[in-house]
Write an enzyme that holds these catalytic residues in place. Structure first.
Site, short mmCIF file in Angstrom:
data_model
loop_
_atom_site.label_atom_id
_atom_site.label_comp_id
_atom_site.label_asym_id
_atom_site.label_seq_id
_atom_site.Cartn_x
_atom_site.Cartn_y
_atom_site.Cartn_z
N ILE A 13 6.73 -24.14 14.69
CA ILE A 13 6.88 -22.70 14.92
C ILE A 13 6.81 -21.96 13.58
O ILE A 13 6.15 -20.92 13.46
CB ILE A 13 8.21 -22.39 15.65
CG1 ILE A 13 8.27 -23.18 16.97
CG2 ILE A 13 8.35 -20.90 15.92
CD1 ILE A 13 9.63 -23.15 17.67
N SER A 126 18.22 -21.45 20.76
CA SER A 126 17.50 -22.14 21.82
C SER A 126 18.11 -21.83 23.18
O SER A 126 19.32 -21.58 23.28
CB SER A 126 17.60 -23.64 21.54
OG SER A 126 17.21 -24.39 22.65
N TYR A 151 22.51 -31.93 19.63
CA TYR A 151 21.53 -30.95 19.15
C TYR A 151 21.88 -29.56 19.66
O TYR A 151 21.96 -28.59 18.91
CB TYR A 151 20.10 -31.34 19.59
CG TYR A 151 19.14 -30.18 19.46
CD1 TYR A 151 18.68 -29.79 18.20
CD2 TYR A 151 18.73 -29.45 20.57
CE1 TYR A 151 17.83 -28.69 18.07
CE2 TYR A 151 17.89 -28.35 20.45
CZ TYR A 151 17.44 -27.98 19.20
OH TYR A 151 16.63 -26.89 19.07
N LYS A 155 23.24 -25.75 17.83
CA LYS A 155 22.72 -24.38 17.99
C LYS A 155 23.85 -23.43 18.39
O LYS A 155 23.94 -22.31 17.90
CB LYS A 155 21.60 -24.35 19.03
CG LYS A 155 20.33 -25.06 18.58
CD LYS A 155 19.69 -24.39 17.38
CE LYS A 155 18.54 -25.17 16.82
NZ LYS A 155 18.06 -24.70 15.51
N ASP A 300 18.42 -33.72 31.22
CA ASP A 300 17.52 -32.62 31.60
C ASP A 300 18.20 -31.69 32.61
O ASP A 300 18.87 -32.17 33.54
CB ASP A 300 16.24 -33.17 32.26
CG ASP A 300 15.14 -33.41 31.25
OD1 ASP A 300 15.30 -33.03 30.08
OD2 ASP A 300 14.11 -34.01 31.64
P1 NAD Z 1 9.62 -28.70 13.56
O1 NAD Z 1 10.30 -30.01 13.44
O2 NAD Z 1 8.15 -28.68 13.76
O3 NAD Z 1 9.96 -27.81 12.27
C1 NAD Z 1 11.18 -27.87 11.59
C2 NAD Z 1 10.89 -28.02 10.11
O4 NAD Z 1 12.15 -28.08 9.41
C3 NAD Z 1 10.13 -29.30 9.77
O5 NAD Z 1 8.99 -28.94 9.00
C4 NAD Z 1 11.13 -30.14 8.98
O6 NAD Z 1 10.48 -30.89 7.97
C5 NAD Z 1 12.05 -29.07 8.40
N1 NAD Z 1 13.42 -29.53 8.09
C6 NAD Z 1 14.30 -30.14 8.93
N2 NAD Z 1 15.45 -30.41 8.28
C7 NAD Z 1 15.30 -29.91 7.01
C8 NAD Z 1 16.14 -29.87 5.87
N3 NAD Z 1 17.37 -30.42 5.86
N4 NAD Z 1 15.66 -29.30 4.73
C9 NAD Z 1 14.42 -28.75 4.72
N5 NAD Z 1 13.59 -28.77 5.75
C10 NAD Z 1 14.01 -29.35 6.90
O7 NAD Z 1 10.36 -27.88 14.72
P2 NAD Z 1 9.93 -26.54 15.46
O8 NAD Z 1 9.53 -26.88 16.85
O9 NAD Z 1 9.01 -25.75 14.61
O10 NAD Z 1 11.36 -25.84 15.56
C11 NAD Z 1 11.77 -24.86 14.64
C12 NAD Z 1 13.16 -24.38 15.01
O11 NAD Z 1 13.16 -23.88 16.33
C13 NAD Z 1 14.24 -25.47 14.98
O12 NAD Z 1 15.43 -24.91 14.50
C14 NAD Z 1 14.38 -25.85 16.44
O13 NAD Z 1 15.67 -26.36 16.72
C15 NAD Z 1 14.17 -24.50 17.11
N6 NAD Z 1 13.70 -24.59 18.50
C16 NAD Z 1 12.57 -25.29 18.78
C17 NAD Z 1 12.12 -25.38 20.10
C18 NAD Z 1 10.91 -26.18 20.46
O14 NAD Z 1 10.76 -26.55 21.62
N7 NAD Z 1 9.99 -26.47 19.54
C19 NAD Z 1 12.83 -24.72 21.11
C20 NAD Z 1 13.99 -24.01 20.78
C21 NAD Z 1 14.41 -23.95 19.45
C1 WQD Z 2 9.78 -30.01 29.50
C2 WQD Z 2 9.76 -30.60 30.90
C3 WQD Z 2 10.85 -32.74 31.05
C4 WQD Z 2 8.08 -34.95 28.52
C5 WQD Z 2 13.60 -29.21 24.96
C6 WQD Z 2 15.01 -29.04 24.49
C7 WQD Z 2 15.34 -27.59 24.42
C8 WQD Z 2 14.29 -26.83 23.64
C9 WQD Z 2 12.92 -27.07 24.16
C10 WQD Z 2 14.86 -26.87 21.33
C11 WQD Z 2 11.09 -31.25 31.29
C12 WQD Z 2 9.37 -32.87 31.34
C13 WQD Z 2 8.72 -33.94 29.23
C14 WQD Z 2 7.43 -35.99 29.22
C15 WQD Z 2 8.08 -34.94 31.29
N1 WQD Z 2 14.20 -27.30 22.29
N2 WQD Z 2 8.71 -33.95 30.59
N3 WQD Z 2 7.46 -35.94 30.59
O1 WQD Z 2 13.50 -30.65 27.69
O2 WQD Z 2 12.74 -28.37 28.51
O3 WQD Z 2 13.51 -28.64 26.25
O4 WQD Z 2 12.69 -28.49 24.15
O5 WQD Z 2 15.80 -26.16 21.31
O6 WQD Z 2 16.56 -27.52 23.80
O7 WQD Z 2 15.88 -29.67 25.40
O8 WQD Z 2 11.34 -29.59 26.83
O9 WQD Z 2 9.02 -30.35 26.51
O10 WQD Z 2 10.88 -32.06 26.45
O11 WQD Z 2 10.30 -31.00 28.62
O12 WQD Z 2 8.08 -34.96 32.52
O13 WQD Z 2 6.89 -36.93 28.64
O14 WQD Z 2 8.79 -31.66 30.91
O15 WQD Z 2 11.61 -33.60 31.86
O16 WQD Z 2 11.28 -31.02 32.64
P1 WQD Z 2 12.84 -29.37 27.42
P2 WQD Z 2 10.35 -30.80 27.01
#
Ligand code: NAD
Ligand code: WQD
Length: 315
Positions: A13, A126, A151, A155, A300
């Site tokens: 992101i 999240s 995790y 948050k 889940d």
């Molecule tokens: P990502 O793992 O691609 O990016 C996170 C980055 O943080 C990575 O590049 C990693 O190297 C860096 N990082 C982690 N720990 C670190 C540390 N101690 N020092 C310096 N760098 C560090 O993840 P993302 O999907 O881009 O997620 C970004 C943020 O959004 C996270 O806080 C995640 O919890 C939150 N988030 C993600 C999702 C999702 O589904 N991708 C959903 C909800 C919230």
């Molecule tokens: C999506 C749907 C799975 C993989 C997670 C974190 C949440 C947030 C977003 C950070 C679910 C199903 C998945 C697979 C599947 N992250 N699935 N087969 O679980 O909604 O959310 O990421 O904050 O906190 O919990 O995302 O992409 O893992 O799953 O059937 O191989 O797809 O069961 O219903 P999720 P996901």
């Protein structure tokens, strides 16, 4: 040009937000320890924006290194804090790793903001903070239920730590953005979702199965109370999510009447099932995906999607 510190800026992101910030005339500075991303992402950003982004390879849990970075960039107007570990399953197996990484890093960042008077923070929260919701869609006022994983707990705690920090730092403003399920990539495909190791999220698992890198996608559970039995989620395009970050930043920087702390849901407001996503992928790519029905995945929730009225109105 206004400088913004972007932690985790080479991640999925973060990299899209860096592109969005550059496009809108800001100067992002990335701090990332590359624990879940690669340096080559910087080349992707350069190809899209034609700009070299300043990058520091620093572990945010390293207090001295982080504070020295903040001192060097004390002229920044804000911090967008993405850096965190995010694998729900791993956090259950290694809770201390998650509490240490996600909370130590946040505390060091807040310390840096306090010591060097950096006044604005956008925090990656999240939808996981809502746990298994009582009613859908969830609004920002829906109950914060007990977290279903360490995790998720980081948050919830992160949001609380920020709220308490603001009580003694009245010059600082913060917004927590609660993302639903970000998917997709920049149109150019120079940046995208490149998890290291086996993906745990649905979309990268689908794309890696489609190219033959993974043999078969497991659909986790087909006995949920949904239209086709598979779980419902709110999938938001990562570029829309990126756009919302710049808007949130502009709100706290530009609107002197904005609250010192606020939360926003970032989702599209519609729940799609796992099978909806698979079928849509097959339609769009004209390719059959190899998948099988598997048992439910522990932890889940059956269904979650956002009420995004607040973000739509205010951002
Ligand atoms: P990502 O793992 O691609 O990016 C996170 C980055 O943080 C990575 O590049 C990693 O190297 C860096 N990082 C982690 N720990 C670190 C540390 N101690 N020092 C310096 N760098 C560090 O993840 P993302 O999907 O881009 O997620 C970004 C943020 O959004 C996270 O806080 C995640 O919890 C939150 N988030 C993600 C999702 C999702 O589904 N991708 C959903 C909800 C919230
Ligand atoms: C999506 C749907 C799975 C993989 C997670 C974190 C949440 C947030 C977003 C950070 C679910 C199903 C998945 C697979 C599947 N992250 N699935 N087969 O679980 O909604 O959310 O990421 O904050 O906190 O919990 O995302 O992409 O893992 O799953 O059937 O191989 O797809 O069961 O219903 P999720 P996901």
């Amino acid at each position: 040009m206004q400088k913004i510190i972007v932690t985790g800026g080479t991640g999925y992101i973060g990299s899209h937000v860096v592109v969005d910030l550059i496009t809108k005339g800001y100067q992002p500075i990335i701090i990332d320890n590359l624990s879940n991303s690669e340096r080559s992402v910087l080349e992707g950003i350069k190809k899209i924006t034609d700009k070299d982004v300043e990058f520091a390879d620093i572990d945010l849990c390293d207090r001295e290194a982080t504070l020295s970075f903040f001192e060097q960039h004390r002229d920044s107007i804000g911090v967008i804090h993405f850096a965190a570990l995010k694998s729900v399953g791993e956090s259950v197996e290694k809770p201390l790793k998650y509490y240490r990484n996600n909370l130590d890093s946040l505390i060091n960042i807040l310390q840096g903001m306090e010591s060097y008077n950096i006044p604005n923070l956008i925090f990656s929260s999240s939808c996981t903070v809502y746990g298994e919701p009582d009613a859908l869609p969830v609004t920002e006022l829906s109950a914060i239920k007990p977290a279903t994983s360490p995790y998720g707990h980081t948050k919830q705690m992160g949001e609380e730590i920020i709220m308490n920090f603001l009580k003694s730092n009245s010059n600082v403003k913060a917004i927590s953005l609660r993302y639903f399920n970000p998917i997709g990539a920049h149109d150019s495909a120079y940046i995208g979702e490149l998890p290291t190791g086996v993906p745990s999220n649905l979309m990268p698992y689908i794309t890696q199965t489609a190219i033959g890198k993974r043999e078969c996608l497991s659909v986790f559970g087909d006995d949920y109370k949904t239209h086709d039995g598979t779980a419902l989620r709110d999938y938001i395009h990562v570029c829309d999510l990126a756009d919302a970050h710049t808007m949130a930043l502009e709100k706290i920087i530009g609107d002197s009447n904005s609250k010192n702390y606020d939360t926003y849901n970032l989702g599209v407001g519609t729940g799609y099932s796992v099978l909806d996503v698979i079928k849509s992928f097959e339609r769009s790519t004209d390719q059959k995906l190899n998948y099988k029905i598997a048992p439910r995945r522990a932890g889940d929730v059956s269904a979650i999607y956002a009420d995004n009225t607040k973000a739509t109105k205010e951002l």
